[in-house]
Motif scaffolding. Structure first.
Motif, PDB file in Angstrom:
ATOM      1  N   LEU A  13       0.777  -1.400  -0.051  1.00 57.55           N
ATOM      2  CA  LEU A  13      -0.104   0.158  -0.041  1.00 57.55           C
ATOM      3  C   LEU A  13       1.025   1.264  -0.131  1.00 57.55           C
ATOM      4  O   LEU A  13       0.662   2.119  -0.677  1.00 57.55           O
ATOM      5  CB  LEU A  13      -0.948   0.204   1.172  1.00 57.55           C
ATOM      6  N   LYS A  14       1.774   1.207   0.802  1.00 58.57           N
ATOM      7  CA  LYS A  14       2.864   2.450   1.008  1.00 58.57           C
ATOM      8  C   LYS A  14       3.455   2.962  -0.463  1.00 58.57           C
ATOM      9  O   LYS A  14       3.536   3.838  -0.770  1.00 58.57           O
ATOM     10  CB  LYS A  14       3.986   2.183   2.021  1.00 58.57           C
ATOM     11  N   GLU A  15       3.847   1.792  -1.132  1.00 62.81           N
ATOM     12  CA  GLU A  15       4.537   1.851  -2.542  1.00 62.81           C
ATOM     13  C   GLU A  15       3.704   2.481  -3.448  1.00 62.81           C
ATOM     14  O   GLU A  15       3.886   3.260  -4.224  1.00 62.81           O
ATOM     15  CB  GLU A  15       5.292   0.638  -2.935  1.00 62.81           C
ATOM     16  N   ALA A  16       2.123   1.993  -3.680  1.00 59.63           N
ATOM     17  CA  ALA A  16       1.235   2.346  -4.287  1.00 59.63           C
ATOM     18  C   ALA A  16       0.728   3.768  -4.086  1.00 59.63           C
ATOM     19  O   ALA A  16       0.810   4.658  -5.186  1.00 59.63           O
ATOM     20  CB  ALA A  16      -0.055   1.361  -4.461  1.00 59.63           C
ATOM     21  N   LEU A  17       0.754   4.207  -2.859  1.00 58.18           N
ATOM     22  CA  LEU A  17       0.464   5.633  -2.697  1.00 58.18           C
ATOM     23  C   LEU A  17       1.425   6.438  -2.934  1.00 58.18           C
ATOM     24  O   LEU A  17       1.316   7.757  -3.405  1.00 58.18           O
ATOM     25  CB  LEU A  17       0.212   5.517  -1.017  1.00 58.18           C
ATOM     26  N   ASN A  18       2.541   6.125  -2.761  1.00 57.23           N
ATOM     27  CA  ASN A  18       4.051   6.818  -3.186  1.00 57.23           C
ATOM     28  C   ASN A  18       3.825   7.182  -4.675  1.00 57.23           C
ATOM     29  O   ASN A  18       4.254   8.033  -5.356  1.00 57.23           O
ATOM     30  CB  ASN A  18       5.057   6.133  -2.766  1.00 57.23           C
ATOM     31  N   GLN A  19       3.466   6.052  -5.560  1.00 57.63           N
ATOM     32  CA  GLN A  19       3.679   6.036  -6.991  1.00 57.63           C
ATOM     33  C   GLN A  19       2.410   7.147  -7.330  1.00 57.63           C
ATOM     34  O   GLN A  19       2.547   7.797  -8.337  1.00 57.63           O
ATOM     35  CB  GLN A  19       3.241   4.795  -7.393  1.00 57.63           C
ATOM     36  N   ILE A  20       1.415   7.370  -6.566  1.00 57.74           N
ATOM     37  CA  ILE A  20       0.333   8.480  -7.063  1.00 57.74           C
ATOM     38  C   ILE A  20       0.646   9.885  -6.413  1.00 57.74           C
ATOM     39  O   ILE A  20      -0.094  10.799  -6.632  1.00 57.74           O
ATOM     40  CB  ILE A  20      -1.112   8.095  -6.710  1.00 57.74           C
ATOM     41  N   GLY A  21       1.788  10.070  -5.767  1.00 62.18           N
ATOM     42  CA  GLY A  21       2.128  11.155  -5.279  1.00 62.18           C
ATOM     43  C   GLY A  21       1.942  11.691  -3.787  1.00 62.18           C
ATOM     44  O   GLY A  21       2.183  12.812  -3.431  1.00 62.18           O
ATOM     45  N   ILE A  50      -8.483   6.515  -2.764  1.00 63.47           N
ATOM     46  CA  ILE A  50      -9.399   5.495  -2.245  1.00 63.47           C
ATOM     47  C   ILE A  50      -9.260   4.205  -3.440  1.00 63.47           C
ATOM     48  O   ILE A  50      -9.324   3.318  -3.159  1.00 63.47           O
ATOM     49  CB  ILE A  50     -10.988   5.926  -2.345  1.00 63.47           C
ATOM     50  N   GLU A  51      -9.395   4.568  -4.754  1.00 61.52           N
ATOM     51  CA  GLU A  51      -9.186   3.620  -5.911  1.00 61.52           C
ATOM     52  C   GLU A  51      -8.025   2.752  -5.602  1.00 61.52           C
ATOM     53  O   GLU A  51      -7.955   1.444  -6.022  1.00 61.52           O
ATOM     54  CB  GLU A  51      -9.480   4.061  -7.224  1.00 61.52           C
ATOM     55  N   THR A  52      -6.740   3.559  -5.360  1.00 58.73           N
ATOM     56  CA  THR A  52      -5.646   2.975  -5.251  1.00 58.73           C
ATOM     57  C   THR A  52      -5.534   1.789  -4.061  1.00 58.73           C
ATOM     58  O   THR A  52      -5.083   0.816  -4.399  1.00 58.73           O
ATOM     59  CB  THR A  52      -4.348   3.872  -5.337  1.00 58.73           C
ATOM     60  N   ALA A  53      -5.962   2.356  -3.086  1.00 56.52           N
ATOM     61  CA  ALA A  53      -6.021   1.359  -1.733  1.00 56.52           C
ATOM     62  C   ALA A  53      -7.007   0.270  -2.109  1.00 56.52           C
ATOM     63  O   ALA A  53      -6.529  -0.723  -1.921  1.00 56.52           O
ATOM     64  CB  ALA A  53      -6.548   2.322  -0.660  1.00 56.52           C
ATOM     65  N   GLU A  54      -8.183   0.360  -2.594  1.00 61.55           N
ATOM     66  CA  GLU A  54      -9.145  -0.561  -2.847  1.00 61.55           C
ATOM     67  C   GLU A  54      -8.241  -1.752  -3.895  1.00 61.55           C
ATOM     68  O   GLU A  54      -8.359  -2.981  -3.712  1.00 61.55           O
ATOM     69  CB  GLU A  54     -10.281  -0.245  -3.687  1.00 61.55           C
ATOM     70  N   LYS A  55      -7.730  -1.304  -4.569  1.00 66.26           N
ATOM     71  CA  LYS A  55      -6.955  -2.183  -5.682  1.00 66.26           C
ATOM     72  C   LYS A  55      -5.897  -3.027  -4.981  1.00 66.26           C
ATOM     73  O   LYS A  55      -5.715  -4.162  -5.514  1.00 66.26           O
ATOM     74  CB  LYS A  55      -6.491  -1.379  -7.021  1.00 66.26           C
ATOM     75  N   ILE A  56      -5.242  -2.426  -4.070  1.00 66.75           N
ATOM     76  CA  ILE A  56      -4.001  -3.245  -3.577  1.00 66.75           C
ATOM     77  C   ILE A  56      -4.786  -4.045  -2.453  1.00 66.75           C
ATOM     78  O   ILE A  56      -4.029  -5.334  -2.312  1.00 66.75           O
ATOM     79  CB  ILE A  56      -3.112  -2.061  -2.762  1.00 66.75           C
ATOM     80  N   LEU A  57      -5.770  -3.434  -1.844  1.00 65.74           N
ATOM     81  CA  LEU A  57      -5.982  -3.951  -0.525  1.00 65.74           C
ATOM     82  C   LEU A  57      -7.215  -5.136  -0.661  1.00 65.74           C
ATOM     83  O   LEU A  57      -7.586  -6.096   0.239  1.00 65.74           O
ATOM     84  CB  LEU A  57      -6.499  -3.117   0.648  1.00 65.74           C
ATOM     85  N   ASN A  58      -7.825  -5.149  -1.683  1.00 71.69           N
ATOM     86  CA  ASN A  58      -9.183  -5.943  -1.936  1.00 71.69           C
ATOM     87  C   ASN A  58      -8.555  -7.590  -2.253  1.00 71.69           C
ATOM     88  O   ASN A  58      -8.013  -7.650  -3.290  1.00 71.69           O
ATOM     89  CB  ASN A  58      -9.936  -5.586  -2.854  1.00 71.69           C
ATOM     90  N   THR A  59      -8.871  -8.397  -1.389  1.00 72.13           N
ATOM     91  CA  THR A  59      -8.559  -9.649  -1.410  1.00 72.13           C
ATOM     92  C   THR A  59      -9.819 -10.491  -1.651  1.00 72.13           C
ATOM     93  O   THR A  59      -9.907 -11.860  -2.141  1.00 72.13           O
ATOM     94  CB  THR A  59      -7.841 -10.290  -0.204  1.00 72.13           C
ATOM     95  N   GLY A  60     -11.031  -9.794  -1.664  1.00 70.93           N
ATOM     96  CA  GLY A  60     -12.606 -10.449  -1.488  1.00 70.93           C
ATOM     97  C   GLY A  60     -12.645 -11.322  -0.212  1.00 70.93           C
ATOM     98  O   GLY A  60     -13.782 -11.915  -0.328  1.00 70.93           O
ATOM     99  N   THR A  61     -11.793 -11.131   0.675  1.00 71.11           N
ATOM    100  CA  THR A  61     -12.151 -11.955   1.954  1.00 71.11           C
ATOM    101  C   THR A  61     -12.280 -10.930   3.063  1.00 71.11           C
ATOM    102  O   THR A  61     -12.108  -9.819   3.151  1.00 71.11           O
ATOM    103  CB  THR A  61     -11.249 -12.797   2.302  1.00 71.11           C
ATOM    104  N   ILE A  62     -13.201 -11.239   4.046  1.00 69.90           N
ATOM    105  CA  ILE A  62     -13.393 -10.662   5.195  1.00 69.90           C
ATOM    106  C   ILE A  62     -12.290 -10.350   6.030  1.00 69.90           C
ATOM    107  O   ILE A  62     -11.220 -11.052   5.946  1.00 69.90           O
ATOM    108  CB  ILE A  62     -14.235 -11.418   6.212  1.00 69.90           C
ATOM    109  N   GLY A  63     -11.896  -9.061   6.410  1.00 73.00           N
ATOM    110  CA  GLY A  63     -10.671  -8.648   7.127  1.00 73.00           C
ATOM    111  C   GLY A  63      -9.960  -7.567   5.978  1.00 73.00           C
ATOM    112  O   GLY A  63      -8.998  -7.089   6.478  1.00 73.00           O
TER     113      GLY A  63
END
Length: 117
Positions: free
Chosen positions: A20-28, A78-91
């Protein structure tokens, strides 16, 4: 205040933080605060075993990432976080979005957008 400032809190699994940290860094995203927290939602905790004895662990380890943005679009974060964090499972976690009225950099006294740079 001309520029809107927004705080975004992301609570998610600890093992997803680096990605997540790396993806957020990529978007500025230049700055963030990360806190190790305990919590539960739909998961309601898990049963662990200690020396063969089961016990209920009601709060699970998570990370809370806090970001304040003014130039990076909130929806992009929000879109970046969802893309990285969504595994489709609870939690997978939650994202909270708040308006911020004032930011002050203590060292210089700069305020609002200038304090975020």
């Amino acid at each position: 205040m001309a520029d809107k400032m927004t705080k975004i809190e992301i609570i998610t699994r600890s093992n997803k933080f680096e990605e997540l940290k790396e993806a957020l860094n990529q978007i500025g995203i230049q700055g963030m605060t990360m806190t190790q927290v305990l919590g539960c939602g739909t998961q309601k905790g898990v049963t662990e075993f200690y020396r063969g004895v089961p016990y209920e662990m009601n709060l699970l380890p998570k990370v809370k990432v806090e970001i304040v943005v003014s130039t990076v679009p909130v929806e992009l974060v929000i879109e970046t976080a969802e893309k990285i964090l969504n595994t489709g499972t609870i939690g997978d976690g939650k994202i909270f979005v708040y308006d911020v009225s004032t930011v002050v950099r203590i060292r210089t006294g700069e305020r609002d957008k200038a304090a975020l740079k």
